[in-house]
Design a protein around this motif. Structure first.
Motif, PDB file in Angstrom:
ATOM      1  N   PHE A  38       0.814  -1.208   0.000  1.00  0.00           N
ATOM      2  CA  PHE A  38       0.000   0.000   0.000  1.00  0.00           C
ATOM      3  C   PHE A  38       0.854   1.268   0.000  1.00  0.00           C
ATOM      4  O   PHE A  38       0.302   2.368  -0.016  1.00  0.00           O
ATOM      5  N   ALA A  39       2.155   1.118   0.018  1.00  0.00           N
ATOM      6  CA  ALA A  39       3.053   2.269  -0.099  1.00  0.00           C
ATOM      7  C   ALA A  39       3.580   2.428  -1.519  1.00  0.00           C
ATOM      8  O   ALA A  39       4.451   3.276  -1.757  1.00  0.00           O
ATOM      9  N   HIS A  40       3.058   1.653  -2.464  1.00  0.00           N
ATOM     10  CA  HIS A  40       3.589   1.699  -3.830  1.00  0.00           C
ATOM     11  C   HIS A  40       3.374   3.070  -4.467  1.00  0.00           C
ATOM     12  O   HIS A  40       4.223   3.557  -5.215  1.00  0.00           O
ATOM     13  N   GLY A  41       2.239   3.693  -4.196  1.00  0.00           N
ATOM     14  CA  GLY A  41       1.968   5.012  -4.768  1.00  0.00           C
ATOM     15  C   GLY A  41       2.942   6.065  -4.300  1.00  0.00           C
ATOM     16  O   GLY A  41       3.124   7.100  -4.972  1.00  0.00           O
ATOM     17  N   GLN A  42       3.591   5.834  -3.164  1.00  0.00           N
ATOM     18  CA  GLN A  42       4.561   6.813  -2.681  1.00  0.00           C
ATOM     19  C   GLN A  42       5.808   6.858  -3.565  1.00  0.00           C
ATOM     20  O   GLN A  42       6.473   7.884  -3.640  1.00  0.00           O
ATOM     21  N   PHE A  43       6.139   5.753  -4.252  1.00  0.00           N
ATOM     22  CA  PHE A  43       7.223   5.804  -5.230  1.00  0.00           C
ATOM     23  C   PHE A  43       6.824   6.694  -6.406  1.00  0.00           C
ATOM     24  O   PHE A  43       7.659   7.403  -6.972  1.00  0.00           O
ATOM     25  N   TYR A  44       5.557   6.633  -6.777  1.00  0.00           N
ATOM     26  CA  TYR A  44       5.016   7.510  -7.817  1.00  0.00           C
ATOM     27  C   TYR A  44       5.171   8.971  -7.413  1.00  0.00           C
ATOM     28  O   TYR A  44       5.632   9.814  -8.193  1.00  0.00           O
ATOM     29  N   MET A  45       4.798   9.269  -6.175  1.00  0.00           N
ATOM     30  CA  MET A  45       4.908  10.635  -5.670  1.00  0.00           C
ATOM     31  C   MET A  45       6.366  11.071  -5.553  1.00  0.00           C
ATOM     32  O   MET A  45       6.747  12.173  -5.977  1.00  0.00           O
ATOM     33  N   LEU A  46       7.208  10.219  -4.979  1.00  0.00           N
ATOM     34  CA  LEU A  46       8.619  10.570  -4.810  1.00  0.00           C
ATOM     35  C   LEU A  46       9.332  10.721  -6.154  1.00  0.00           C
ATOM     36  O   LEU A  46      10.246  11.546  -6.283  1.00  0.00           O
ATOM     37  N   ALA A 195      12.649  -3.312  -7.019  1.00  0.00           N
ATOM     38  CA  ALA A 195      13.324  -2.130  -7.548  1.00  0.00           C
ATOM     39  C   ALA A 195      12.741  -1.722  -8.894  1.00  0.00           C
ATOM     40  O   ALA A 195      12.541  -0.531  -9.167  1.00  0.00           O
ATOM     41  N   LEU A 196      12.423  -2.701  -9.748  1.00  0.00           N
ATOM     42  CA  LEU A 196      11.833  -2.405 -11.047  1.00  0.00           C
ATOM     43  C   LEU A 196      10.457  -1.773 -10.882  1.00  0.00           C
ATOM     44  O   LEU A 196      10.114  -0.805 -11.565  1.00  0.00           O
ATOM     45  N   GLY A 197       9.662  -2.314  -9.950  1.00  0.00           N
ATOM     46  CA  GLY A 197       8.348  -1.738  -9.696  1.00  0.00           C
ATOM     47  C   GLY A 197       8.439  -0.306  -9.198  1.00  0.00           C
ATOM     48  O   GLY A 197       7.669   0.569  -9.621  1.00  0.00           O
ATOM     49  N   ALA A 198       9.400  -0.045  -8.311  1.00  0.00           N
ATOM     50  CA  ALA A 198       9.591   1.321  -7.802  1.00  0.00           C
ATOM     51  C   ALA A 198      10.016   2.258  -8.921  1.00  0.00           C
ATOM     52  O   ALA A 198       9.556   3.409  -9.001  1.00  0.00           O
ATOM     53  N   GLY A 199      10.890   1.783  -9.800  1.00  0.00           N
ATOM     54  CA  GLY A 199      11.336   2.616 -10.908  1.00  0.00           C
ATOM     55  C   GLY A 199      10.227   2.955 -11.888  1.00  0.00           C
ATOM     56  O   GLY A 199      10.132   4.093 -12.374  1.00  0.00           O
ATOM     57  N   LEU A 200       9.359   1.993 -12.189  1.00  0.00           N
ATOM     58  CA  LEU A 200       8.239   2.250 -13.091  1.00  0.00           C
ATOM     59  C   LEU A 200       7.265   3.253 -12.490  1.00  0.00           C
ATOM     60  O   LEU A 200       6.754   4.144 -13.183  1.00  0.00           O
ATOM     61  N   ALA A 201       6.993   3.113 -11.195  1.00  0.00           N
ATOM     62  CA  ALA A 201       6.103   4.061 -10.529  1.00  0.00           C
ATOM     63  C   ALA A 201       6.713   5.464 -10.544  1.00  0.00           C
ATOM     64  O   ALA A 201       6.009   6.457 -10.770  1.00  0.00           O
ATOM     65  N   ALA A 202       8.019   5.558 -10.297  1.00  0.00           N
ATOM     66  CA  ALA A 202       8.691   6.859 -10.321  1.00  0.00           C
ATOM     67  C   ALA A 202       8.629   7.482 -11.708  1.00  0.00           C
ATOM     68  O   ALA A 202       8.443   8.706 -11.845  1.00  0.00           O
ATOM     69  N   LEU A 203       8.787   6.662 -12.745  1.00  0.00           N
ATOM     70  CA  LEU A 203       8.696   7.175 -14.113  1.00  0.00           C
ATOM     71  C   LEU A 203       7.317   7.765 -14.381  1.00  0.00           C
ATOM     72  O   LEU A 203       7.192   8.835 -14.987  1.00  0.00           O
ATOM     73  N   ILE A 211       2.899  17.139 -16.634  1.00  0.00           N
ATOM     74  CA  ILE A 211       1.668  17.526 -17.316  1.00  0.00           C
ATOM     75  C   ILE A 211       0.704  18.206 -16.348  1.00  0.00           C
ATOM     76  O   ILE A 211       0.037  19.188 -16.693  1.00  0.00           O
ATOM     77  N   PHE A 212       0.649  17.682 -15.136  1.00  0.00           N
ATOM     78  CA  PHE A 212      -0.263  18.238 -14.136  1.00  0.00           C
ATOM     79  C   PHE A 212       0.558  18.936 -13.047  1.00  0.00           C
ATOM     80  O   PHE A 212       1.001  20.054 -13.246  1.00  0.00           O
ATOM     81  N   TYR A 213       0.770  18.286 -11.935  1.00  0.00           N
ATOM     82  CA  TYR A 213       1.553  18.869 -10.853  1.00  0.00           C
ATOM     83  C   TYR A 213       2.009  17.768  -9.915  1.00  0.00           C
ATOM     84  O   TYR A 213       1.560  16.630 -10.002  1.00  0.00           O
ATOM     85  N   VAL A 214       2.912  18.129  -9.013  1.00  0.00           N
ATOM     86  CA  VAL A 214       3.441  17.196  -8.017  1.00  0.00           C
ATOM     87  C   VAL A 214       3.100  17.734  -6.637  1.00  0.00           C
ATOM     88  O   VAL A 214       3.286  18.922  -6.363  1.00  0.00           O
ATOM     89  N   GLU A 215       2.595  16.876  -5.779  1.00  0.00           N
ATOM     90  CA  GLU A 215       2.332  17.252  -4.383  1.00  0.00           C
ATOM     91  C   GLU A 215       2.346  16.000  -3.516  1.00  0.00           C
ATOM     92  O   GLU A 215       2.149  14.889  -4.017  1.00  0.00           O
ATOM     93  N   PRO A 216       2.581  16.140  -2.210  1.00  0.00           N
ATOM     94  CA  PRO A 216       2.865  14.971  -1.360  1.00  0.00           C
ATOM     95  C   PRO A 216       1.731  13.968  -1.209  1.00  0.00           C
ATOM     96  O   PRO A 216       1.984  12.825  -0.841  1.00  0.00           O
ATOM     97  N   THR A 217       0.484  14.362  -1.463  1.00  0.00           N
ATOM     98  CA  THR A 217      -0.628  13.430  -1.238  1.00  0.00           C
ATOM     99  C   THR A 217      -1.056  12.697  -2.504  1.00  0.00           C
ATOM    100  O   THR A 217      -2.055  11.964  -2.474  1.00  0.00           O
ATOM    101  N   MET A 218      -0.340  12.871  -3.594  1.00  0.00           N
ATOM    102  CA  MET A 218      -0.750  12.263  -4.863  1.00  0.00           C
ATOM    103  C   MET A 218      -0.543  10.747  -4.873  1.00  0.00           C
ATOM    104  O   MET A 218      -1.133  10.045  -5.687  1.00  0.00           O
TER     105      MET A 218
END
Length: 231
Positions: A38-46, A195-203, A211-218
């Motif tokens: 459930f912390a996977h989205g945080q790689f997206y945010m980071l 590590a691959l999953g974290a990298g894809l989420a970060a990408l 395109i949109f914006y970055v913020e800590p709750t995304m």
């Protein structure tokens, strides 16, 4: 209304492609490591925050920020897999849920303290003027995001089906104990997968953040939608 349908389809493909990057990594982690992260989205945010930091604060530019953000999250994923997630693989499912929810809250609130609540767009070299492609209006940044996403997904497909490590991943997914018996180092496979999953989420975060914006709750929204895609 029908004349707007191609525009809606393109916009849906753009957003869906970003969430597909997040979901592919989550699928591999859940399917092979048997951990509901459930912390996977945080790689997206980071990933989005890291790209903003590199492109804006360090001034290295967006094209340099993309690989650097992905590399940073891959390194973070390796550290977290070794220190936290490797211990969770043999624990009950509820333990992994509670641990990853706690990790998500810690990362999100820590980023909120350092970043602040203000959403920020990632600066890019692309023109903000709209492009007219038949019935579709878009921008250079959106076309770039779609192209990079499809290249990344195709690369992951080839990696899983044509490389030695990809074969080891598929063997571990099908039968972990049998894979270990024939000499596959399953701990290493799990680390690479995470590590691959974290990298894809970060990408995904770095692409959509431009395109949109970055913020800590995304990250919370990305996690929810990624689980929907996985299901």
């Amino acid at each position: 209304m029908l004349n707007l349908l191609p525009q809606f389809i393109f916009n849906g493909l753009l957003i869906g492609a970003g969430y597909a990057l997040v979901a592919v990594g989550l699928t591999m982690i859940f399917g092979i490591m048997n951990i509901a992260n459930f912390a996977h989205g945080q790689f997206y945010m980071l990933g989005g925050c890291a790209a903003f930091f590199v492109a804006s604060t360090l001034g290295l530019g967006y094209l340099a920020a993309l690989p650097l953000a992905v590399a940073a999250m891959i390194a973070l994923g390796l550290v977290l897999e070794r220190t936290i997630f490797r211990r969770l693989r043999r624990e009950p499912a509820m333990s992994s849920v509670l641990a990853t929810v706690g990790l998500a809250m810690m990362v999100e609130n820590g980023t909120l303290v350092l970043w602040g609540p203000q959403p920020q767009p990632i600066p890019t070299p692309f023109s903000k003027l709209p492009l007219h492609l038949g019935p579709i209006f878009t921008t250079q940044a959106r076309l770039f995001a779609v192209a990079v996403t499809f290249v990344a997904l195709a690369s992951v497909h080839l990696f899983l089906n044509r490389s030695v490590i990809g074969t080891a991943m598929r063997a571990t997914f099908q039968q972990s104990e049998a894979a270990a018996l024939v000499g596959i180092r399953t701990d290493r496979v799990h680390a690479i997968i995470f590590a691959l999953g974290a990298g894809l989420a970060a990408l995904a975060g770095a692409l959509l953040g431009a395109i949109f914006y970055v913020e800590p709750t995304m990250g919370g929204t990305a996690t929810l939608k990624a689980f929907i895609v996985v299901i």
